[in-house]
Design a protein around this motif. Structure first.
Motif, PDB file in Angstrom:
ATOM      1  N   GLN A  64      48.551  48.727  40.885  1.00  0.00           N
ATOM      2  CA  GLN A  64      47.997  47.757  40.767  1.00  0.00           C
ATOM      3  C   GLN A  64      48.348  47.098  39.820  1.00  0.00           C
ATOM      4  O   GLN A  64      48.587  46.110  39.448  1.00  0.00           O
ATOM      5  N   HIS A  65      47.561  47.645  38.733  1.00  0.00           N
ATOM      6  CA  HIS A  65      47.717  47.075  37.142  1.00  0.00           C
ATOM      7  C   HIS A  65      48.931  47.228  36.259  1.00  0.00           C
ATOM      8  O   HIS A  65      48.870  45.938  35.824  1.00  0.00           O
ATOM      9  N   ASN A  66      49.462  47.972  36.917  1.00  0.00           N
ATOM     10  CA  ASN A  66      50.409  48.266  36.460  1.00  0.00           C
ATOM     11  C   ASN A  66      51.973  46.752  36.874  1.00  0.00           C
ATOM     12  O   ASN A  66      53.165  47.635  36.631  1.00  0.00           O
ATOM     13  N   GLY A  67      51.648  46.830  38.120  1.00  0.00           N
ATOM     14  CA  GLY A  67      52.421  45.915  38.577  1.00  0.00           C
ATOM     15  C   GLY A  67      53.528  46.731  39.676  1.00  0.00           C
ATOM     16  O   GLY A  67      54.171  45.283  40.490  1.00  0.00           O
ATOM     17  N   LYS A  68      53.384  47.718  40.201  1.00  0.00           N
ATOM     18  CA  LYS A  68      54.511  48.517  41.373  1.00  0.00           C
ATOM     19  C   LYS A  68      53.521  48.027  42.016  1.00  0.00           C
ATOM     20  O   LYS A  68      54.706  48.130  43.204  1.00  0.00           O
ATOM     21  N   ILE A  74      51.383  45.701  45.124  1.00  0.00           N
ATOM     22  CA  ILE A  74      50.272  43.872  44.950  1.00  0.00           C
ATOM     23  C   ILE A  74      48.852  44.125  44.650  1.00  0.00           C
ATOM     24  O   ILE A  74      48.506  45.361  45.506  1.00  0.00           O
ATOM     25  N   GLY A  92      45.522  43.992  41.584  1.00  0.00           N
ATOM     26  CA  GLY A  92      45.333  43.873  40.610  1.00  0.00           C
ATOM     27  C   GLY A  92      44.693  42.985  39.936  1.00  0.00           C
ATOM     28  O   GLY A  92      43.892  42.340  41.112  1.00  0.00           O
ATOM     29  N   ALA A  97      47.468  41.401  34.449  1.00  0.00           N
ATOM     30  CA  ALA A  97      48.903  41.361  34.732  1.00  0.00           C
ATOM     31  C   ALA A  97      50.093  40.342  33.394  1.00  0.00           C
ATOM     32  O   ALA A  97      51.357  40.638  33.991  1.00  0.00           O
ATOM     33  N   PRO A 130      52.675  40.871  31.076  1.00  0.00           N
ATOM     34  CA  PRO A 130      53.622  41.872  31.043  1.00  0.00           C
ATOM     35  C   PRO A 130      54.080  42.970  29.476  1.00  0.00           C
ATOM     36  O   PRO A 130      54.057  43.649  29.258  1.00  0.00           O
ATOM     37  N   ARG A 184      51.652  46.137  29.439  1.00  0.00           N
ATOM     38  CA  ARG A 184      52.017  46.979  30.202  1.00  0.00           C
ATOM     39  C   ARG A 184      52.933  47.762  29.985  1.00  0.00           C
ATOM     40  O   ARG A 184      53.348  47.849  29.390  1.00  0.00           O
TER      41      ARG A 184
END
Length: 346
Positions: free
Chosen positions: A40-44, A46, A48, A53, A55, A58
């Motif tokens: 979630q933290h890495n945006g993979k 939904i 986090g 957030a 980019p 990450r």
């Protein structure tokens, strides 16, 4: 609304997150599922936090965490104290090592900037304060340099952690090569795909943490059988009869042992035998929470948190137990399915 009591969770953690791009960017959070939370933290996936957030920071990595919290509330309490050590009431004023002199517009103290060093120092402090020093916690480190910083602080800090607090390490068995100081050459998408290693990697770090009750399956099965068939017998501590369904009974977690005792008897038995009792004459009389000790029947090692997990599953986790012990139906092989089909046609 009535809040239904729940069993002790299989896992609940407070973690330290670090940007792999900029190591000075850090984040503290809590979760029952570290792999999912990292995604979630890495945006993979939904979810986090807004603070993770960006980019440009990450991917994030979990470099350490504390596990063993008996509930979500307990983990959130520890997380808040670690995030706000300058105002946490869990830290005595004379022991505080993080301070803030600046204030927000509403008059509250601003949270001081944190570094890896300050987080580790406050983590060490929180593990020693009366609020948390007897909780069944375990500290994990997943980055060698973070663990080295922890060891360095532990060596210089005169106040020591209790002997029964477990600290473990689990580092990447195949760390990526160090970045070259030269300017990297631009590559096409096909070149990048061709260079990617498709060999399955060995699981390590947060991927190996048990996020469910599967490691307790044999223990839960044994307890279920003992109490369903009323084989609890007499208490292995006070030797009095234990009537079925008339008390809180705890069973030894060791595989071959069916030693059962009253909850209060187990507690009294384990408190004098803690391994951090250096003088051999029992612990401080103020201690009311056992950590670990020996079973009076099989003399094997027992951990209080394991026994409490099983007890709360038995008392409050009917659905969790049913899911854990549910037997899957074996899949029919193709040959058997074809034979059954031919039989139906005839």
């Amino acid at each position: 609304m009535v809040v239904q009591p729940k069993p002790i969770p299989a896992l609940y953690t407070v973690y330290i997150l670090r940007s792999s791009v900029r190591h000075s960017s850090l984040y503290i959070g809590s979760t029952p599922n570290p792999p999912r939370r990292l995604s979630q933290h890495n945006g993979k996936v939904i979810g986090g936090a807004a603070r993770t957030a960006r980019p440009s920071l990450r991917p994030w990595e979990m470099v350490g965490l504390v596990s063993g919290f008996p509930s979500m509330t307990a983990a959130l309490r520890f997380e808040w104290a670690l995030t706000n050590p300058h105002i946490s009431l869990h830290i005595p004023t004379g022991s505080r090592i993080s301070f803030s002199t600046q204030r927000k517009r509403n008059g509250q103290l601003k949270r001081p900037s944190k570094s890896l060093s300050s987080i580790l120092q406050n983590l060490h402090l929180l593990l020693r304060v009366p609020s948390f020093d007897r909780w069944p916690l375990k500290v994990h480190f997943f980055a060698p340099e973070v663990y080295s910083a922890w060891q360095k602080w532990c060596a210089t800090e005169p106040e020591k952690l209790r002997d029964t607090l477990e600290v473990t390490t689990d580092f990447d068995p195949n760390p990526p090569p160090s970045a070259s100081p030269k300017q990297p050459t631009l590559k096409t998408k096909k070149q990048v795909e061709d260079e990617q290693d498709t060999t399955p990697r060995e699981k390590w770090g947060i991927e190996t943490l048990p996020v469910d009750y599967k490691p307790m399956k044999e223990y839960v099965e044994k307890a279920k059988e003992v109490f369903e068939f009323e084989r609890q017998g007499n208490c292995i501590v006070c030797h009095e009869t234990m009537e079925p369904g008339e008390g809180l009974y705890v069973i030894c977690p060791n595989t071959e042992c069916e030693g059962v005792g009253h909850l209060s008897c187990w507690s009294r038995h384990l408190l004098p035998g803690q391994e951090n009792d250096t003088d051999g004459e029992g612990e401080d009389d103020d201690d009311i929470l056992p950590i670990r000790g020996k079973c009076p029947k099989c003399t094997g090692d027992v951990h209080w948190i394991d026994m409490m997990k099983e007890l709360t599953l038995r008392q409050r986790g009917e659905q969790e137990v049913e899911k854990l012990l549910k037997k899957r139906k074996p899949r029919a092989t193709k040959s058997k399915a074809k034979a059954d089909s031919d039989s139906d046609e005839s």
